[in-house]
Motif scaffolding. Sequence first.
Motif, short mmCIF file in Angstrom:
data_model
loop_
_atom_site.label_atom_id
_atom_site.label_comp_id
_atom_site.label_asym_id
_atom_site.label_seq_id
_atom_site.Cartn_x
_atom_site.Cartn_y
_atom_site.Cartn_z
N LYS A 71 7.38 4.81 5.41
CA LYS A 71 6.79 4.00 3.78
C LYS A 71 8.41 5.02 3.15
O LYS A 71 7.98 4.17 1.68
N GLU A 72 8.93 5.96 3.64
CA GLU A 72 9.73 6.49 2.56
C GLU A 72 11.37 5.51 2.75
O GLU A 72 11.57 5.58 1.41
N VAL A 100 3.38 -7.04 2.76
CA VAL A 100 2.34 -7.95 3.14
C VAL A 100 2.36 -9.09 2.10
O VAL A 100 2.54 -10.62 2.81
N LEU A 101 2.38 -9.03 1.52
CA LEU A 101 2.40 -10.00 0.57
C LEU A 101 3.27 -10.93 0.10
O LEU A 101 3.72 -12.15 0.09
N SER A 104 0.54 -0.43 -2.22
CA SER A 104 0.91 0.77 -1.27
C SER A 104 2.04 -0.01 -1.21
O SER A 104 2.11 -1.46 -0.90
N PRO A 105 3.22 0.05 -0.37
CA PRO A 105 4.47 -0.47 0.18
C PRO A 105 3.87 -1.44 1.30
O PRO A 105 4.16 -2.39 1.27
N VAL A 106 3.33 -0.88 1.82
CA VAL A 106 2.59 -2.15 2.77
C VAL A 106 2.06 -3.29 2.16
O VAL A 106 2.05 -4.44 2.50
N SER A 136 11.61 -9.45 1.74
CA SER A 136 9.56 -10.05 2.87
C SER A 136 9.31 -11.14 1.72
O SER A 136 9.47 -11.39 3.14
N ILE A 137 9.63 -11.60 1.10
CA ILE A 137 9.77 -13.13 0.87
C ILE A 137 10.51 -13.85 1.81
O ILE A 137 10.44 -15.04 2.77
#
Length: 267
Positions: free
Chosen positions: A15-16, A112-113, A106-108, A28-29
């Motif tokens: 996360k950090e 995911v998105l 949240s970062p997670v 992520s894309i």
Amino acid sequence: MVIQSYQDQAEQLLKEYALADPVMPYISIIGGIFACKMVYDLTQFISIIQFKSYSSLSKLQRTEWNNRAMSTVHAVFITIMSLYLVFWSDLYSDDQLTGPVTLQSSPVSTFVLGVSVGYFLADLGMIFWFYPDLGGLEYVVHHLLSVVSVAYTMLTGEAQLYTYMVLISETTTPGINLRWYLDIAGMKRSKAYVINGVVIFFSWLVARILLFIYLFYHIYLHYEQVRQIQSFGLFLVAVVPLVLAMMNLMWFAKIFKGLKKTLAKRQ
């Protein structure tokens, strides 16, 4: 206890550092697009070896075969993550003291998105390239709405809860794809084809009809919090679920007619 401690430390580091970078959504894309390409190629490679009928298919059928495998993998991934974030995690809980539920992220959840945006872009590109063989106008509208709304909520952190509620509807995708595979394999008269139709009917009823009713009810109950979203985000919350719900009802009517027809032939 030791294993749990290491797990907590690993999640904290993730996360950090890995998920805290400003460019993380774009990474992520790209990761989502790359994953689609990898699944597409692996499906082609495995199908040539494991399925003798694959080589006898037309070029377009082989393309759709691989494309549907790609969409199935995304559907399984996004369904699991959406169910977890909406119903099992406390990220979007009303008990949170960090602000309106409509502004929680949240970062997670953002990562995911981003992966999902990558998939919709990849699939939309294929739909345009082979139009209309991989999907007509309704698929183009569906994917364009998905890209815009998912990308917006990914970048702003607004209304992620409602985005994930809508994405849960992807749980129906594997069944739809399996029906196509059964059809292409000449198994329309098989028991598996009938069971598949029944499963699609009930999964569609739950994930694309009843869940959308719950979504609209949730928006009604949290209207004061919804109003705090920016104007464009508020427009997306008001319009996108409504348009998708209308499309879901239209497709549900076709599914119901198809199921009735299939069951009538079995009698």
